[in-house]
Design an enzyme around this catalytic site. Structure first.
Site, PDB file in Angstrom:
ATOM      1  N   ASP A 183       0.858  -1.184   0.000  1.00  0.00           N
ATOM      2  CA  ASP A 183       0.000   0.000   0.000  1.00  0.00           C
ATOM      3  C   ASP A 183       0.900   1.242   0.000  1.00  0.00           C
ATOM      4  O   ASP A 183       1.792   1.334  -0.839  1.00  0.00           O
ATOM      5  CB  ASP A 183      -0.959  -0.074   1.203  1.00  0.00           C
ATOM      6  CG  ASP A 183      -1.943   1.069   1.265  1.00  0.00           C
ATOM      7  OD1 ASP A 183      -2.940   1.038   0.522  1.00  0.00           O
ATOM      8  OD2 ASP A 183      -1.733   1.999   2.072  1.00  0.00           O
ATOM      9  N   HIS A 186      -7.083  -6.318  -1.219  1.00  0.00           N
ATOM     10  CA  HIS A 186      -6.008  -5.340  -1.016  1.00  0.00           C
ATOM     11  C   HIS A 186      -4.975  -5.762   0.022  1.00  0.00           C
ATOM     12  O   HIS A 186      -3.802  -5.442  -0.107  1.00  0.00           O
ATOM     13  CB  HIS A 186      -6.625  -3.998  -0.608  1.00  0.00           C
ATOM     14  CG  HIS A 186      -5.617  -2.911  -0.412  1.00  0.00           C
ATOM     15  ND1 HIS A 186      -4.880  -2.403  -1.458  1.00  0.00           N
ATOM     16  CD2 HIS A 186      -5.208  -2.251   0.711  1.00  0.00           C
ATOM     17  CE1 HIS A 186      -4.072  -1.452  -0.995  1.00  0.00           C
ATOM     18  NE2 HIS A 186      -4.238  -1.358   0.312  1.00  0.00           N
TER      19      HIS A 186
END
Length: 326
Positions: A105, A303
């Site tokens: 991320d 994610h």
């Protein structure tokens, strides 16, 4: 004694912003692990023992503004240049000259820029979930402002000081649970449902978060760990990363379009918007990541890739690390 039996060691080291907290396990070549939003060193809990067992000195940090690391008051203290220098300071504080850096991320973007700006320190770079996109194009805040039509993109929502804090801090645990669920493969909204990356007028982000159950990778205890850190620190330091994107764009002007030439790795999830929205960035890797060793898209993965699919990610990481030049 196997490396799996060696406990994680926690310590604080000096950095330009004050101190960085790190969790360390194993001995051998240094592998620096950098988390994203809204996480902590704990996001790498399933990688630390595996990397240690494979013969590496695995070190997961709390990024500036998170956990037990320093949290400078000034918003501009969270620009990319500062975070890169924090990573360099950690390497040197551990008595090392170089490291492999791996990020997820925002950590992937920090890792990429660490490799770009300090190639003499970071000899290889692994990127999880967020592809490398060289600096370029219009000012980021202008781009984000044009996304979503009548709705507001979440990055713009985060960029106004105090706004997201007002939503998150009254119920940190509940907000985190919803945010993690919204981007996890097994709990994300169904196709066609309102996108949680956007905020409608007179609304909040959490209005679109799924409720009722946690993702399979996230136990109640795990959620307690994450929530406990943000309950103690607040979320401003973490959100300040989003509030420096225009400063980064200015600071990195000399690196417009610059490739990262060190050996690299990318792992994304096919259900992750960070991967699907940035398909062009992945397709550009022959130019932007000429040292790319391998690129992987995991089917049915969201994610939080190293937590959703730890066995696959660990195998890909250790295989890649083993193939790197000494």
């Amino acid at each position: 004694m196997s490396q799996h039996a060696v406990e994680v060691t926690h310590r604080l080291v000096s950095s330009p912003g004050g101190r960085i907290h790190l969790a360390e396990q194993g001995t051998g070549p240094l592998v620096l692990l950098v988390h994203g939003f809204p996480e902590s060193w704990y996001s790498w809990r399933r990688q630390l023992p595996v990397l240690a067992a494979a013969g590496y000195r695995a070190v997961a940090i709390d990024v500036r503004g998170y956990g037990r690391s320093s949290k400078p008051v000034a918003t501009e203290a969270y620009r990319m240049l500062d975070l890169v220098e924090d990573n360099v300071a950690v390497v040197h504080a551990l008595g090392e000259e170089s490291a492999v850096v791996i990020g997820h991320d925002w950590g992937a973007t920090i890792a990429a820029n660490s490799a770009l700006l300090r190639p003499e320190v970071f000899r290889a770079v692994g990127l999880l979930s967020v592809p490398y996109t060289p600096r370029g194009g219009p000012r980021p805040s202008d781009v984000f402002a044009q996304m979503g039509g009548d709705e507001e993109f979440y990055v713009s929502y985060f960029q106004k000081p105090g706004r997201a804090e007002t939503e998150i801090e009254p119920d940190v645990r509940g907000w985190l649970a919803g945010f993690y669920a919204a981007l996890s493969a097994d709990t994300m909204p169904a196709p066609g449902a309102p996108d949680p990356h956007f905020v409608s007028k007179a609304s909040t982000m959490r209005d679109r978060f799924p409720t009722g159950r946690l993702p399979a990778w996230l136990s109640e205890r795990d959620l307690d760990v994450y929530a406990g850190e943000f309950e103690r620190t607040g979320v401003t330091g973490a959100l300040n990363r989003y509030r420096n994107m225009d400063r980064d764009w200015e600071d990195l002007a000399a690196f417009d379009g610059a490739p990262i030439t060190q050996p690299s790795l990318f792992i994304g999830g096919n259900l992750d918007a960070s991967t699907t929205w940035l398909t062009d960035a992945i397709n550009a890797y022959p130019v932007t990541l000429p040292g790319l060793v391998s690129s992987h898209i995991l089917d049915g993965c969201g994610h939080w890739i190293q937590q959703e699919r730890p066995a696959e990610v660990n195998r890909l990481l250790t295989d890649w690390l083993a193939a790197l030049p000494a």
